[in-house]
Design a protein around this motif. Sequence first.
Motif, mmCIF file in Angstrom:
data_model
loop_
_atom_site.group_PDB
_atom_site.id
_atom_site.type_symbol
_atom_site.label_atom_id
_atom_site.label_comp_id
_atom_site.label_asym_id
_atom_site.label_seq_id
_atom_site.Cartn_x
_atom_site.Cartn_y
_atom_site.Cartn_z
ATOM 1 N N UNK A 77 0.864 -1.186 0.000
ATOM 2 C CA UNK A 77 0.000 0.000 0.000
ATOM 3 C C UNK A 77 0.893 1.225 0.000
ATOM 4 N N UNK A 78 0.719 2.103 -0.972
ATOM 5 C CA UNK A 78 1.608 3.249 -1.137
ATOM 6 C C UNK A 78 0.938 4.541 -0.696
ATOM 7 N N UNK A 79 1.284 4.987 0.527
ATOM 8 C CA UNK A 79 0.857 6.287 1.034
ATOM 9 C C UNK A 79 1.948 7.343 0.844
ATOM 10 N N UNK A 80 3.159 6.923 0.534
ATOM 11 C CA UNK A 80 4.304 7.831 0.531
ATOM 12 C C UNK A 80 4.127 8.909 -0.531
ATOM 13 N N UNK A 81 4.189 10.171 -0.099
ATOM 14 C CA UNK A 81 4.032 11.277 -1.044
ATOM 15 C C UNK A 81 4.398 12.590 -0.380
ATOM 16 N N UNK A 82 4.914 13.500 -1.182
ATOM 17 C CA UNK A 82 4.923 14.907 -0.804
ATOM 18 C C UNK A 82 3.530 15.418 -1.128
ATOM 19 N N UNK A 83 2.876 16.113 -0.158
ATOM 20 C CA UNK A 83 1.436 16.302 -0.332
ATOM 21 C C UNK A 83 0.909 17.702 -0.061
ATOM 22 N N UNK A 84 1.786 18.701 0.054
ATOM 23 C CA UNK A 84 1.269 20.026 0.392
ATOM 24 C C UNK A 84 1.391 20.958 -0.802
ATOM 25 N N UNK A 85 0.259 21.486 -1.272
ATOM 26 C CA UNK A 85 0.230 22.320 -2.467
ATOM 27 C C UNK A 85 1.158 23.516 -2.318
ATOM 28 N N UNK A 86 1.084 24.211 -1.173
ATOM 29 C CA UNK A 86 1.911 25.406 -0.993
ATOM 30 C C UNK A 86 3.390 25.087 -1.132
ATOM 31 N N UNK A 87 3.837 24.002 -0.523
ATOM 32 C CA UNK A 87 5.241 23.623 -0.640
ATOM 33 C C UNK A 87 5.599 23.263 -2.076
ATOM 34 N N UNK A 88 4.666 22.680 -2.804
ATOM 35 C CA UNK A 88 4.951 22.309 -4.197
ATOM 36 C C UNK A 88 5.137 23.532 -5.075
ATOM 37 N N UNK A 89 4.501 24.626 -4.712
ATOM 38 C CA UNK A 89 4.659 25.867 -5.473
ATOM 39 C C UNK A 89 6.060 26.440 -5.257
ATOM 40 N N UNK A 90 6.548 26.366 -4.022
ATOM 41 C CA UNK A 90 7.878 26.896 -3.707
ATOM 42 C C UNK A 90 8.998 25.963 -4.150
ATOM 43 N N UNK A 91 8.749 24.654 -4.117
ATOM 44 C CA UNK A 91 9.803 23.697 -4.443
ATOM 45 C C UNK A 91 9.263 22.464 -5.121
ATOM 46 N N UNK A 92 8.916 22.543 -6.419
ATOM 47 C CA UNK A 92 8.276 21.403 -7.088
ATOM 48 C C UNK A 92 9.188 20.198 -7.274
ATOM 49 N N UNK A 93 10.503 20.401 -7.228
ATOM 50 C CA UNK A 93 11.408 19.287 -7.506
ATOM 51 C C UNK A 93 11.235 18.115 -6.567
ATOM 52 N N UNK A 94 11.040 18.386 -5.277
ATOM 53 C CA UNK A 94 10.849 17.302 -4.313
ATOM 54 C C UNK A 94 9.613 16.483 -4.638
ATOM 55 N N UNK A 95 8.599 17.131 -5.170
ATOM 56 C CA UNK A 95 7.345 16.451 -5.487
ATOM 57 C C UNK A 95 7.512 15.541 -6.696
ATOM 58 N N UNK A 96 8.263 16.004 -7.676
ATOM 59 C CA UNK A 96 8.538 15.149 -8.837
ATOM 60 C C UNK A 96 9.375 13.950 -8.409
ATOM 61 N N UNK A 97 10.365 14.191 -7.559
ATOM 62 C CA UNK A 97 11.262 13.108 -7.152
ATOM 63 C C UNK A 97 10.524 12.029 -6.373
ATOM 64 N N UNK A 98 9.720 12.427 -5.382
ATOM 65 C CA UNK A 98 9.036 11.432 -4.552
ATOM 66 C C UNK A 98 7.816 10.853 -5.244
#
Length: 351
Positions: A77-98
């Motif tokens: 079961x995969x829950x692992x994710x970067x999940x906060x919209x505001x943080x994704x706006x400031x730093x999208x790279x972490x979201x693509x990576x995870x």
Amino acid sequence: MILVTGCAGFIGSNFVHTWLAEHDEPVVNLDQLTYAGNLDNLSSLAKDPRHIFVQGDIGDRALVDKLLAQHKPRAVLNFAAESHVDRSIHGPGDFIQTNVVGTFNLLESVRAYWSALPAAEQAAFRFLHVSTDEVYGTLAPQDPPFAETNPFEPNSPYAASKASSDHLVRAWHHTYGLPVLTTNCSNNYGPFHFPEKLIPLVILNALAGKPLPIYGDGQQVRDWLFVTDHCHAIARVLEAGRVGETYNVGGWNEKANIDVVKTICARLDQLRSRSDGKPYAEQITFVKDRPGHDRRYAIDARKIERELGWKPKETFESGIEKTVQWYLDHPEWVQGVTSGEYRKWIGKQYG
């Protein structure tokens, strides 16, 4: 044995608690412990032999391959994710990576493991991917809620990364035959929620006498789902969901953000009134809206009710009462997560 990723975070930790309260089947928990991953969420399970915690990244093929070979789970079961919209706006790279690269690597490890299983174990195996309603984009006030057939129209880096991961999961089923299930949920709330999100942020700021920041006019509408209801839905999909299918999980609780905040303030007025006797709603402060802020999300959860018999037990009123009370009862947990880095983030985001 089931292998669950991302279970030191909000939804994942609630799932582990719910699962072990209702099942004897052990859980191997893989979590990288990024800023929102918190072992305090799992402290009550520290001596439970049914819970095995491993710190690591879902993108670490060698580690995941080792865990699969060692524990031989019947499901991942995969829950692992970067999940906060505001943080994704400031730093999208972490979201693509995870969310994208990490999911790809996890799928490849699971595919190799699944392919080597005996036929009967292959047929019984499941990969369940936990996703979000934000992949569908935004709704106008009179639009029907998101159904599983809605096209993907993500509007933030976070939503785009999750949509990408959903597409990968679908493709690994249709191309390789991997027996997958996907759930797309609405906004969760409840215990262990990291206080960058609206509900815990409002609770903690209210108690601290700080402003309650509301984006724009506060009329953004979300469908609110109590996290324990969501956990039961995931367990039900794992048990009986049709392979290759997507199930939308919602709370049937559409609320404007400003109404959510006012409800929390009213509950706090009853449970822990301000020392000056004034209402907490006086602390509401409207701030500049964030870029690309989706106006409305709503989930049509009829499919999971029709096919699997699941529907939420909590109303918004009962769920928010439990949530506010949990934060009042757990000040030590709050102190542990609101570190200096968290305070720096809040200052950056809300000024």
